[in-house]
Design a protein around this motif. Structure first.
Motif, PDB file in Angstrom:
ATOM      1  N   LEU A 209       0.690  -1.132  -0.074  1.00 36.90           N
ATOM      2  CA  LEU A 209      -0.049   0.134   0.181  1.00 36.90           C
ATOM      3  C   LEU A 209       0.811   1.274   0.025  1.00 36.90           C
ATOM      4  O   LEU A 209       0.587   2.280  -0.714  1.00 36.90           O
ATOM      5  CB  LEU A 209      -0.962  -0.217   1.053  1.00 36.90           C
ATOM      6  CG  LEU A 209      -2.122   0.767   1.259  1.00 36.90           C
ATOM      7  CD1 LEU A 209      -3.031   0.492   0.061  1.00 36.90           C
ATOM      8  CD2 LEU A 209      -2.879   0.982   2.468  1.00 36.90           C
ATOM      9  N   SER A 211       3.885   1.606  -1.218  1.00 34.27           N
ATOM     10  CA  SER A 211       4.539   1.588  -2.717  1.00 34.27           C
ATOM     11  C   SER A 211       3.452   2.201  -3.405  1.00 34.27           C
ATOM     12  O   SER A 211       4.061   2.791  -4.424  1.00 34.27           O
ATOM     13  CB  SER A 211       4.993   0.193  -3.039  1.00 34.27           C
ATOM     14  OG  SER A 211       3.778  -0.532  -3.504  1.00 34.27           O
ATOM     15  N   ALA A 212       2.285   2.204  -3.257  1.00 35.56           N
ATOM     16  CA  ALA A 212       1.390   2.617  -4.311  1.00 35.56           C
ATOM     17  C   ALA A 212       1.190   4.261  -4.087  1.00 35.56           C
ATOM     18  O   ALA A 212       0.489   4.974  -4.747  1.00 35.56           O
ATOM     19  CB  ALA A 212      -0.092   2.067  -4.105  1.00 35.56           C
ATOM     20  N   VAL A 215       0.987   6.964  -6.579  1.00 31.54           N
ATOM     21  CA  VAL A 215       1.163   6.331  -8.073  1.00 31.54           C
ATOM     22  C   VAL A 215      -0.295   6.084  -8.521  1.00 31.54           C
ATOM     23  O   VAL A 215      -0.633   6.315  -9.756  1.00 31.54           O
ATOM     24  CB  VAL A 215       1.893   4.934  -7.806  1.00 31.54           C
ATOM     25  CG1 VAL A 215       1.861   4.324  -9.180  1.00 31.54           C
ATOM     26  CG2 VAL A 215       3.390   5.245  -7.543  1.00 31.54           C
TER      27      VAL A 215
ATOM     28  N   LEU B  16       6.772   0.494 -10.376  1.00 31.95           N
ATOM     29  CA  LEU B  16       6.730   0.867  -8.996  1.00 31.95           C
ATOM     30  C   LEU B  16       7.686  -0.060  -8.463  1.00 31.95           C
ATOM     31  O   LEU B  16       7.997   0.449  -7.410  1.00 31.95           O
ATOM     32  CB  LEU B  16       5.156   0.624  -8.740  1.00 31.95           C
ATOM     33  CG  LEU B  16       4.592   0.532  -7.374  1.00 31.95           C
ATOM     34  CD1 LEU B  16       4.261   2.001  -7.063  1.00 31.95           C
ATOM     35  CD2 LEU B  16       3.511  -0.413  -7.257  1.00 31.95           C
ATOM     36  N   ARG B  21      10.601   6.835  -7.523  1.00 32.50           N
ATOM     37  CA  ARG B  21       9.330   7.297  -7.967  1.00 32.50           C
ATOM     38  C   ARG B  21       9.130   8.409  -9.171  1.00 32.50           C
ATOM     39  O   ARG B  21       8.433   8.117 -10.050  1.00 32.50           O
ATOM     40  CB  ARG B  21       8.783   7.799  -6.833  1.00 32.50           C
ATOM     41  CG  ARG B  21       7.533   8.637  -6.851  1.00 32.50           C
ATOM     42  CD  ARG B  21       7.068   9.222  -5.622  1.00 32.50           C
ATOM     43  NE  ARG B  21       6.079  10.428  -5.935  1.00 32.50           N
ATOM     44  CZ  ARG B  21       5.346  11.350  -5.120  1.00 32.50           C
ATOM     45  NH1 ARG B  21       5.814  10.984  -3.690  1.00 32.50           N
ATOM     46  NH2 ARG B  21       4.474  12.051  -5.519  1.00 32.50           N
ATOM     47  N   MET B  24       9.408   6.696 -12.377  1.00 37.95           N
ATOM     48  CA  MET B  24       8.074   6.164 -12.571  1.00 37.95           C
ATOM     49  C   MET B  24       7.210   7.234 -13.232  1.00 37.95           C
ATOM     50  O   MET B  24       6.449   6.981 -14.320  1.00 37.95           O
ATOM     51  CB  MET B  24       7.731   5.606 -11.548  1.00 37.95           C
ATOM     52  CG  MET B  24       6.628   4.276 -11.845  1.00 37.95           C
ATOM     53  SD  MET B  24       5.558   4.069 -10.713  1.00 37.95           S
ATOM     54  CE  MET B  24       4.446   5.610 -10.967  1.00 37.95           C
ATOM     55  N   LEU B  25       6.960   8.321 -12.526  1.00 34.14           N
ATOM     56  CA  LEU B  25       6.312   9.227 -13.169  1.00 34.14           C
ATOM     57  C   LEU B  25       6.536  10.067 -14.588  1.00 34.14           C
ATOM     58  O   LEU B  25       5.899  10.070 -15.324  1.00 34.14           O
ATOM     59  CB  LEU B  25       6.366  10.556 -12.136  1.00 34.14           C
ATOM     60  CG  LEU B  25       5.675  10.105 -10.761  1.00 34.14           C
ATOM     61  CD1 LEU B  25       5.774  11.400  -9.819  1.00 34.14           C
ATOM     62  CD2 LEU B  25       4.345   9.538 -10.804  1.00 34.14           C
ATOM     63  N   ARG B  28       5.438   7.472 -17.019  1.00 36.48           N
ATOM     64  CA  ARG B  28       4.158   7.652 -17.008  1.00 36.48           C
ATOM     65  C   ARG B  28       3.636   8.717 -18.195  1.00 36.48           C
ATOM     66  O   ARG B  28       2.964   8.344 -19.162  1.00 36.48           O
ATOM     67  CB  ARG B  28       3.177   7.621 -15.874  1.00 36.48           C
ATOM     68  CG  ARG B  28       3.405   6.837 -14.852  1.00 36.48           C
ATOM     69  CD  ARG B  28       2.409   6.976 -13.769  1.00 36.48           C
ATOM     70  NE  ARG B  28       1.195   6.523 -14.179  1.00 36.48           N
ATOM     71  CZ  ARG B  28      -0.140   7.338 -13.716  1.00 36.48           C
ATOM     72  NH1 ARG B  28       0.429   8.487 -12.872  1.00 36.48           N
ATOM     73  NH2 ARG B  28      -1.121   7.122 -14.005  1.00 36.48           N
ATOM     74  N   LEU B  61      -1.260  14.116  -9.196  1.00 36.43           N
ATOM     75  CA  LEU B  61      -0.725  12.979  -8.363  1.00 36.43           C
ATOM     76  C   LEU B  61      -0.349  13.589  -6.831  1.00 36.43           C
ATOM     77  O   LEU B  61      -0.628  12.779  -5.732  1.00 36.43           O
ATOM     78  CB  LEU B  61       0.692  12.446  -8.966  1.00 36.43           C
ATOM     79  CG  LEU B  61       0.410  11.541 -10.093  1.00 36.43           C
ATOM     80  CD1 LEU B  61       1.779  11.276 -10.537  1.00 36.43           C
ATOM     81  CD2 LEU B  61      -0.391  10.443  -9.820  1.00 36.43           C
TER      82      LEU B  61
END
Lengths: 476, 560
Positions: A209, A211-212, A215, B16, B21, B24-25, B28, B61
């Motif tokens: 959770l 890690s999300a 995102v 992920l 992070r 990753m963004l 996306r 986000l």
């Protein structure tokens, strides 16, 4: 693609590019070999043993006579007057047809006939020690995956930003993951603990959770109990912990309980989420939103080809229920033969009925499954924690760096390479662990343990021999 | 996590785990691509939302997570929680889904049936469900051959029963041999059983006078509606003015509007010409697509032939014109041909889109993308409960076909008994086989009764002043136009009801006849209709039509 490729793809779902799906290569090779064997090519074996499916009848389990007799009589009602069928079968068929408009199974009905839904709610009540189940919270669909798709469709807002997230276990069969991503949501993996017989740990849910964050917006937690492919069966305590976690974090529980009738491990017991939730009392029992899925595909019926399942919804907002009703009725109807099978599963013959003794012979299979689960622990190069339930063994392969290197040179995942060897040399078709997801550096195979019940002793020894030999050969 | 698994899980969720992070963004936003520009094919890969829907603005986000329950303190001081899933947090597209065929009229009909069974007095003895095209519910008899084979497949021990004809046994064996473990209880391939798809292909070749058909283009489905929904899922993408638009006839079968609402696609209406027997005008298609291009990206054109609810049968010329139009406007054609055996009117004949397309010049035959749908639910079979169906896909991009297989695999496979039935439908008993005579007798009886009822319905309804009914050339419904007096319209509006809903509800309350108001299918503003099936047995249909007649006269009298 050849159709046989698709045949295997269909159970494990497909990747974004199916051409890259390793199992596809395995399945096509299996078909080539079958074809060669038919043409008389000589190998160590006369036929390919396919243990890659979660399909009882394909594995050799015979359909239940009572179920098939009733279905036949419903399909062709003159059989109701035939003396070839037992009286209770004929009465049951008569009753089933009475619930169909026009007295024909050709008639479609949306989201289930009320009589069948009533049988399901009574079944749930018996299963859960008397905890009530409301028929209006139950929807029938063409298989549990269809229901899961509908509920996900209500949960996932494809236009939301950030995207909707759903926590899913790893390893996990692929179909639900494909549904989730197909709807524009994000899967958030949580790892089951192999060291503890694939237990589900709340700390790991917590980590997933976390890690999300930033995102996606996790709204639901998907749990498979008993597990597929792991065979882990959650204890009452574990179920309670997950419910508390879902409550605390504001997650909707999606619980895949299709293997609920296949629990055979020592000290293992199936405790439904519905029951645990209800017994926890307030505030949980009145608030945590839960969808529990079941079907006729697994358990002792194993009627996956009929495509029938149901979902029971708990604690849902009544306003949302209206839309769920519309979604299920828009699907026109689920196949009527499947619905009848669902009725027979949830309202089986009772002691004293002519069909009862035959129907009641389902326990023998489970005993065998239990023995299987203990079997591979002692073979060198293989390990498998005790299996609590489900249809599968998810066996760890202890491969050496050398064999791993060799597979990589061939452009295959090490466990796919192993499966390929097992197929080529032993004639046994299994699925590689990479299809389900596994921790980096670990390798597994999944196979359906049911089939072994029907194999001869020689065949079983042969499988053992090859599995063992392969780990040794590949490991050297 | 292994490489293969990474492909299987959403690529985003894998990132992920494996990347930081920020990276990753960035990944996306990099995945963003504008959806839906028509290219050489109207359907190109990848169309699924998981791979093609654009990433959203990064700023959002950091915003508050939407859809999370607000925590609140309960009376006893324990933290309790609001629901995760509420009207405000649920998928907004689901809210738009309506399904008229099973709407408020049907709900009321169910209530009335219950009230009758509880002994409540009503001006009628039974509710007559003339709303839905469910043949067996209306007393149509199933085809003996189909049911015998399916019974044998269900319980193969019956193969030793001498009362079953030999050909039913050989057919059952053939089907069981193509099932895993020789059982209909096994999963099949998600595209359907090989031998069934081969039989479907041979059927299409015969039906279309020798036009070739590749079994690899055949996909077995859970009824035709599943196929239609799956194809629409593949087609719909884009945002704002690039959002996919799908052209559907008005009046339409509400499956289409419900599916488009559920998928958040733009519904583009083209009106059928009631004055010309509900025929399809190319100029109207052109008008509709031109207007739609201002606000969406039209990518597909749905045709229902023979028509539901309108019953018209398209001429060959009209089909050719539609194909040329689709080619010019680069539209994917979806031909709903589930009533292909239900053609009654003299001079009318069913022409499949596939046949017409393949007989046109190569610039059409080799490029126009087409999906044609058929099922076991209609025609002389009427087996809705088995959920059997197929679609044939022509000229589709290979990569999209992979995506299609993936979508189908989520449902694992179509119901196997439905696949078996589809096989029997496309490959019925042949002359000389023991079941042939009975089969032909039963099929002819059903189809000729339907033809007779189609004619009867048109004739009787046209004797009523204020009702006008086009010839029912095909399918299973009449869709007559009704005159509703001003006074009734006013009363309906005051009640917040569509005038034809008001009319049908009143008819239900007074006569027990359950019809679907035209507003559920769409109609030109200011016109009113209802849909009625022609399925009830002839004697019952006569009574039904007379009751409709009497009701209409009473209604007019009351409100004029």
């Amino acid at each position: 693609f050849g159709s046989n490729h698709c045949q295997y793809v269909q159970e494990r779902g497909t990747t974004m590019s199916m051409k890259q799906l390793e199992y596809g290569a395995l399945a096509s090779r299996a078909n080539q070999i079958k074809e060669e064997l038919r043409k008389g090519v000589r190998r160590h074996y006369k036929e390919v043993i396919d243990v890659s499916w979660g399909d009882s009848h394909r594995a050799g389990v015979k359909p239940l006579t009572f179920v098939r007799q009733v279905l036949a009589a419903c399909v062709y009602p003159p059989l109701i007057n035939s003396n070839n069928l037992p009286l209770d079968v004929r009465q049951r068929a008569q009753k089933q047809l009475g619930t169909c408009a026009g007295g024909s199974v050709g008639k479609g009905y949306a989201s289930g006939v009320s009589e069948i839904i009533h049988s399901i709610s009574e079944f749930i009540k018996r299963r859960d020690g008397g905890i009530p189940s409301q028929p209006e919270n139950i929807y029938i669909s063409a298989g549990s995956q269809w229901s899961i798709g509908n509920i996900l469709h209500v949960l996932v807002n494809s236009e939301a930003s950030p995207k909707t997230g759903v926590l899913i276990p790893v390893p996990c069969h692929i179909t639900t993951a494909v549904s989730i991503t197909g709807l524009g949501a994000v899967t958030v993996p949580y790892y089951l603990s192999e060291e503890q017989a694939w237990a589900l740990q709340v700390e790991e849910l917590q980590r997933a959770l976390e890690s999300a964050k930033g995102v996606c917006n996790p709204v639901a937690l998907y749990v498979i109990n008993p597990g597929n492919p792991t065979g882990y069966v959650q204890s009452r305590k574990s179920v309670q912990e997950v419910i508390r976690f879902a409550s605390e974090k504001g997650l909707f529980l999606l619980v895949d309980e299709v293997y609920q009738d296949s629990v055979y491990g020592e000290n293992s017991e199936f405790v439904s989420y519905k029951r645990a939730l209800s017994e926890m009392g307030p505030p949980f029992s009145g608030t945590v939103e839960l969808a529990s899925f079941h079907s006729v595909s697994k358990g002792f019926l194993g009627e996956c080809g009929l495509r029938s399942g149901y979902v029971e919804l708990v604690n849902l907002d009544p306003a949302v229920m209206n839309y769920i009703q519309t979604l299920f009725s828009k699907d026109s109807s689920s196949p009527v033969l499947g619905q009848i099978a669902l009725d027979l599963m949830t309202d089986p013959p009772k002691p004293g009925d002519p069909s009862y003794p035959l129907y009641n012979q389902v326990g023998t299979l489970e005993l065998y499954l239990l023995r299987t689960s203990q079997h591979y622990v002692n073979l060198p190069g293989l390990s498998c924690p005790p299996i609590g339930g489900g249809f599968y063994a998810f066996v760890r392969l202890h491969l050496t760096p050398k064999s791993i290197q060799k597979s990589k040179e061939l452009g295959l995942q090490p466990d796919t390479f192993y499966c390929m060897k097992l197929l080529e040399e032993g004639g046994v078709l299994t699925t590689p662990g990479c299809e389900y997801g596994q921790k980096e550096g670990t390798y597994h195979i999944r196979y359906n343990t049911q089939i072994e019940y029907y194999l001869s002793k020689e065949e079983k020894l042969k499988i053992d021999y090859y599995m063992q030999m392969l780990t040794l050969v590949l490991g050297s | 996590m292994s490489a293969t698994r990474m492909q299987m899980l959403s690529s985003r969720s894998v990132r992920l785990l494996s990347r930081g992070r920020n990276e990753m963004l960035a990944g996306r936003s990099g995945a963003q691509r504008p959806g839906g520009d028509p290219r050489t094919r109207s359907l190109t890969c990848p169309p699924l939302s998981s791979s093609s829907s654009p990433g959203r603005a990064l700023s959002s986000l950091s915003a508050t997570r939407r859809g999370l329950p607000k925590e609140k303190m309960s009376e006893n001081g324990i933290m309790s929680r609001a629901k995760v899933l509420t009207i405000d947090t649920m998928n907004p597209t689901v809210k738009k889904v309506e399904y008229a065929v099973r709407g408020p009229i049907v709900q009321r009909a169910v209530e009335l049936e219950r009230e009758l069974s509880e002994g409540m007095k009503k001006p009628f003895a039974e509710v007559i469900r003339a709303n839905i095209g469910d043949a067996h519910a209306m007393g149509q008899q199933p085809i003996t051959f189909f049911r015998q084979v399916l019974a044998l497949c269900s319980y193969p021990e019956l193969l030793s029963d001498s009362t079953f004809p030999e050909d039913t046994k050989s057919r059952a064996c053939r089907i069981l041999q193509s099932c895993g473990g020789n059982s209909m209880g096994s999963y099949s391939a998600s595209q359907g059983i090989d031998s069934v798809r081969q039989d479907v292909a041979s059927y299409i070749v015969r039906r279309d006078g020798g036009v070739p058909c590749d079994p690899n283009n055949i996909y077995l489905t859970t009824g035709a509606s599943d196929g239609i929904m799956t194809m629409l899922k593949l087609l719909v993408c884009g945002e704002g003015t690039t959002r996919t638009g799908v052209m559907i006839p008005i009046p339409q079968y509400p499956l289409y509007s419900a599916a488009l609402a559920e998928l958040g696609a733009v519904q583009i209406n083209y009106f059928l010409n009631e004055e010309k027997c509900w025929s399809l005008d190319i100029t109207e298609l052109q008008r509709a697509v031109n207007e739609a291009r201002q606000h969406c990206n039209p990518r597909a054109l749905c045709i229902i032939n023979p028509g539901n609810p309108t019953g018209q049968v398209q001429s060959r010329q009209c089909i050719e014109d539609v194909i040329r139009f689709a080619a010019k406007e680069r539209l994917f054609l979806m031909a709903d041909e589930v009533y292909q055996d239900n053609v009654y009117a003299e001079g009318c004949q069913f022409h499949s889109f596939k046949k017409v397309l393949f007989e046109m010049e190569p610039e059409y035959a080799e490029t126009v993308e087409l999906a044609s749908f058929h099922s076991t639910s209609k025609c002389y079979m009427g087996e809705c409960g088995f959920r059997g169906g197929y679609m044939e896909i022509i000229n589709m991009d290979d990569e999209v076909k992979d995506q299609l297989t993936k979508l189908l695999s989520v449902r694992l496979c179509p119901p196997v008994p439905g696949q078996a039935l589809m096989d029997l439908v496309v490959n019925p008993p042949q002359p000389g086989e023991p079941s042939y005579d009975t089969f032909i007798k039963e099929r002819t009886a059903t189809l000729s009764a339907l033809a007779e009822k189609a004619k009867l319905t048109e004739q009787v309804l046209n004797t009523v002043q204020g009702i006008s009914c086009n010839p029912v050339q095909g399918a299973m419904y009449s869709f007559p136009r009704i005159t509703i007096p001003e006074k009734a319209i006013k009363e309906a509006t005051e009640k917040g009801q569509q005038p034809d809903m008001f009319y049908c509800m009143k008819m239900l309350e007074e006569t027990g006849i359950c019809l679907v108001p035209g507003s559920g299918f769409g109609q030109k503003d200011g016109t009113y209709h209802f849909r009625m099936t022609i399925l009830p047995p002839t004697d019952k249909l006569k009574i039904l039509l007379n009751k409709v007649k009497e009701f209409h006269q009473r209604f007019i009298q009351q409100y004029s």
